[in-house]
Design an enzyme around this catalytic site. Structure first.
Site, PDB file in Angstrom:
ATOM      1  N   ARG A  77      73.896 -23.157 -67.517  1.00  0.00           N
ATOM      2  CA  ARG A  77      75.550 -22.736 -67.132  1.00  0.00           C
ATOM      3  C   ARG A  77      75.956 -21.508 -66.618  1.00  0.00           C
ATOM      4  NH1 ARG A  77      74.278 -22.525 -73.667  1.00  0.00           N
ATOM      5  NH2 ARG A  77      72.484 -24.201 -73.903  1.00  0.00           N
TER       6      ARG A  77
ATOM      7  N   GLY B  56      62.867 -14.478 -71.011  1.00  0.00           N
ATOM      8  CA  GLY B  56      62.019 -13.375 -71.422  1.00  0.00           C
ATOM      9  C   GLY B  56      60.960 -12.357 -72.220  1.00  0.00           C
TER      10      GLY B  56
ATOM     11  N   ASP C 138      64.409 -24.689 -63.892  1.00  0.00           N
ATOM     12  CA  ASP C 138      63.529 -23.904 -64.969  1.00  0.00           C
ATOM     13  C   ASP C 138      62.750 -22.208 -63.926  1.00  0.00           C
ATOM     14  OD1 ASP C 138      60.832 -22.936 -65.848  1.00  0.00           O
ATOM     15  OD2 ASP C 138      60.692 -24.936 -66.535  1.00  0.00           O
TER      16      ASP C 138
ATOM     17  N   ARG D  42      60.537 -21.109 -63.587  1.00  0.00           N
ATOM     18  CA  ARG D  42      58.809 -20.615 -63.013  1.00  0.00           C
ATOM     19  C   ARG D  42      59.284 -21.370 -61.468  1.00  0.00           C
ATOM     20  NH1 ARG D  42      56.592 -23.449 -68.577  1.00  0.00           N
ATOM     21  NH2 ARG D  42      59.216 -24.382 -68.460  1.00  0.00           N
TER      22      ARG D  42
ATOM     23  N   HIS E  60      72.588 -18.090 -81.278  1.00  0.00           N
ATOM     24  CA  HIS E  60      71.005 -17.451 -80.708  1.00  0.00           C
ATOM     25  C   HIS E  60      70.896 -16.365 -82.153  1.00  0.00           C
ATOM     26  CE1 HIS E  60      70.640 -18.731 -76.357  1.00  0.00           C
ATOM     27  NE2 HIS E  60      70.326 -19.200 -77.319  1.00  0.00           N
TER      28      HIS E  60
ATOM     29  N   ASN F 265      65.219 -29.392 -86.632  1.00  0.00           N
ATOM     30  CA  ASN F 265      66.556 -29.231 -85.473  1.00  0.00           C
ATOM     31  C   ASN F 265      66.779 -30.539 -84.467  1.00  0.00           C
ATOM     32  OD1 ASN F 265      67.988 -28.136 -83.760  1.00  0.00           O
ATOM     33  ND2 ASN F 265      66.784 -26.503 -82.392  1.00  0.00           N
TER      34      ASN F 265
ATOM     35  N   HIS G 142      68.007 -12.329 -75.581  1.00  0.00           N
ATOM     36  CA  HIS G 142      67.646 -13.806 -75.655  1.00  0.00           C
ATOM     37  C   HIS G 142      67.045 -14.400 -74.518  1.00  0.00           C
ATOM     38  CE1 HIS G 142      66.574 -17.640 -78.219  1.00  0.00           C
ATOM     39  NE2 HIS G 142      66.638 -18.231 -77.393  1.00  0.00           N
TER      40      HIS G 142
ATOM     41  N   ARG H 294      68.352 -26.810 -88.583  1.00  0.00           N
ATOM     42  CA  ARG H 294      69.654 -25.704 -87.593  1.00  0.00           C
ATOM     43  C   ARG H 294      71.031 -26.195 -87.471  1.00  0.00           C
ATOM     44  NH1 ARG H 294      68.521 -24.841 -81.149  1.00  0.00           N
ATOM     45  NH2 ARG H 294      70.133 -23.086 -81.256  1.00  0.00           N
TER      46      ARG H 294
ATOM     47  N   GLU I 289      62.559 -18.944 -84.447  1.00  0.00           N
ATOM     48  CA  GLU I 289      63.679 -19.707 -85.222  1.00  0.00           C
ATOM     49  C   GLU I 289      62.747 -20.210 -85.977  1.00  0.00           C
ATOM     50  OE1 GLU I 289      66.975 -19.812 -82.065  1.00  0.00           O
ATOM     51  OE2 GLU I 289      65.161 -20.479 -80.781  1.00  0.00           O
TER      52      GLU I 289
ATOM     53  N   LYS J 267      63.613 -32.302 -83.144  1.00  0.00           N
ATOM     54  CA  LYS J 267      62.257 -31.101 -83.697  1.00  0.00           C
ATOM     55  C   LYS J 267      62.450 -30.745 -84.411  1.00  0.00           C
ATOM     56  CE  LYS J 267      62.939 -28.518 -79.219  1.00  0.00           C
ATOM     57  NZ  LYS J 267      63.655 -26.834 -79.247  1.00  0.00           N
TER      58      LYS J 267
ATOM     59  N   ASN K  39      58.095 -14.361 -70.930  1.00  0.00           N
ATOM     60  CA  ASN K  39      57.176 -15.159 -69.574  1.00  0.00           C
ATOM     61  C   ASN K  39      56.993 -14.050 -68.813  1.00  0.00           C
ATOM     62  OD1 ASN K  39      55.521 -16.132 -71.066  1.00  0.00           O
ATOM     63  ND2 ASN K  39      57.066 -17.658 -71.033  1.00  0.00           N
TER      64      ASN K  39
END
Ligand code: AMP
Length: 398
Positions: A241, A333, A283, A285, A180, A7, A208, A91, A384, A14, A335
């Site tokens: 975004r 989604g 983020d 969190r 996605h 990716n 997602h 990807r 993915e 990645k 967590n």
């Protein structure tokens, strides 16, 4: 069969090496800061600790070399030679209208992917650089392209045509594409299994919700609508975004703030969404932590976020004339139980009922519907990379 999944971003790469005989991840990692100062490779073999390998990676070809060396290293490697890599799955973000399935990356196909670059100028060129680098270093290994847009090519015209002059679609292919797709496809297949039904008889809404976020209406196993559009900017509120906004804001910002197109796009892509509203972080969190402290902008951010998700679910239930399951996946989604509960609270009229104890989970597959719920609610971790590897095997074996 061992498949290397790549990716490739503009400055990162990645990877995962997957043994498809048992879907075991043999090693995975990330090359960062390619082409800039401080490049490094983070490599995690299936057994042993993560190693950080620092070194110059002026190009993606250098990064791929580092990846292959790490995979073959005598201490933390997992293969003896690149001959053990039977195929590479890449990807690719945008396949335009050209690609409705994964495809072997021949020279003609690569040229067609290049032609789609106008539609994804930030992503497709980086994907192509990764493909080129792998082809140079493994010239005899089959390469397969797996497109984020392909799964959504089943959308009917009423879902993908914008309310713009039709000639703009004819001339420039301006339409909804959706992204996605690999995740929506993987998760909806698993949801059908959890429902115990043939996927052809199901109506599933997949949410997602990661740093990028999109929702997809999957009817009979096919995407019939999705929230991202020509680009991944449309739809839900995301980490940075904006998602849907009134397009006239563009002119308003230009006049009031004297901003150029590039500056406005920068705001919409990088300074909006959760980061923009909360003024805390992209983020979730960090936003959760601030909510606990009573930060009102953080609380508003989550309210706006959840409300938008619930509105899309309502729209897609209408589009499919019903829904069997609503599925949550990706970072947020999988967590964030409070977000899931909040979204589901809007959906009681559909027959959604949450079992709060079952909903209290992180990153694990779970049916968290309460007894008597006529619409199921699931958490299904997305994968993915595995989906890309599976597609790669299918195409190579054809
Ligand atoms: P993804 O793009 O799928 O990796 O998702 C990334 C986003 O998921 C992060 O920016 C977080 O906002 C969210 N996320 C990841 N892990 C957690 C967690 N344990 N709790 C809440 N949110 C999380």
């Amino acid at each position: 069969m061992k498949v290397l999944v790549i990716n490739c971003g503009s400055s990162s790469l990645k990877y995962q090496l997957i043994d498809m005989s048992n879907t075991e991840v043999l090693a995975k990692g990330l090359a960062e800061r390619i082409g800039i100062y401080g490049s490094r490779l983070k490599h995690t073999p299936k057994v042993g600790d993560t190693v950080i390998i620092e070194g110059a990676m002026p190009s993606h070809k250098d990064a791929v070399k580092y990846v292959l060396d790490a995979l073959m290293d005598k201490d933390y490697g997992v293969i003896q030679s690149t001959d053990e890599i039977n195929a590479v799955g890449h990807r690719i973000v945008h396949g335009g209208e050209e690609f409705s399935t994964s495809t072997l990356l021949t020279d003609d196909v690569i040229a067609a992917v290049d032609a789609c670059s106008d539609l994804a100028p930030l992503h497709n060129p980086a994907n192509l650089i990764g493909i080129d680098a792998c082809k140079q270093l493994m010239p005899n290994t089959p390469m397969v392209g797996v497109f984020d847009t392909a799964f959504h090519q089943t959308m009917p015209g009423k879902a993908f045509i914008y309310g713009l002059p039709y000639e703009l679609y004819e001339k420039h292919k301006i339409r909804r594409y959706g992204f996605h797709g690999t995740s929506h496809s993987f998760v909806s297949k698993r949801a059908a299994e959890m429902l115990g039904k043939d996927i052809k008889d199901t109506k599933i809404i997949v949410c997602h919700l990661g740093n990028g976020a999109s929702i997809c209406a999957v009817k009979g196993g096919e995407s019939v609508d999705t929230s991202m559009g020509l680009t991944p900017l449309e739809g839900l509120i995301m980490g940075t975004r904006s998602g849907d906004i009134d397009p006239a804001i563009f002119e308003f910002l230009h006049k009031k703030e004297k901003l150029t197109i590039e500056e406005i796009m920068d705001i919409l892509n990088k300074k909006s969404g959760a980061l923009g509203i909360s003024e805390v972080s992209s983020d979730f969190r960090d936003i959760e932590d601030e909510m606990e402290k009573g930060n009102e902008k953080a609380i508003l951010t989550m309210d706006v976020y959840n409300y938008r998700v619930a509105k899309y679910i309502g729209a897609y239930a209408a589009a499919m004339n019903g829904v069997d399951a609503v599925v949550f996946t990706a970072g947020l989604g999988e967590n964030n139980k409070d977000m899931r509960k909040d979204v589901c609270d809007y959906l009681g009229y559909l027959g959604v009922k949450v079992d709060e104890e079952k909903n209290n989970c992180r990153g694990t597959e779970r049916d968290f519907s309460a007894e008597g719920a006529t619409v199921k609610t699931f958490v299904i971790p997305t994968n993915e990379e595995l989906m890309i590897a599976q597609e790669t095997v299918t195409i190579v074996n054809k």
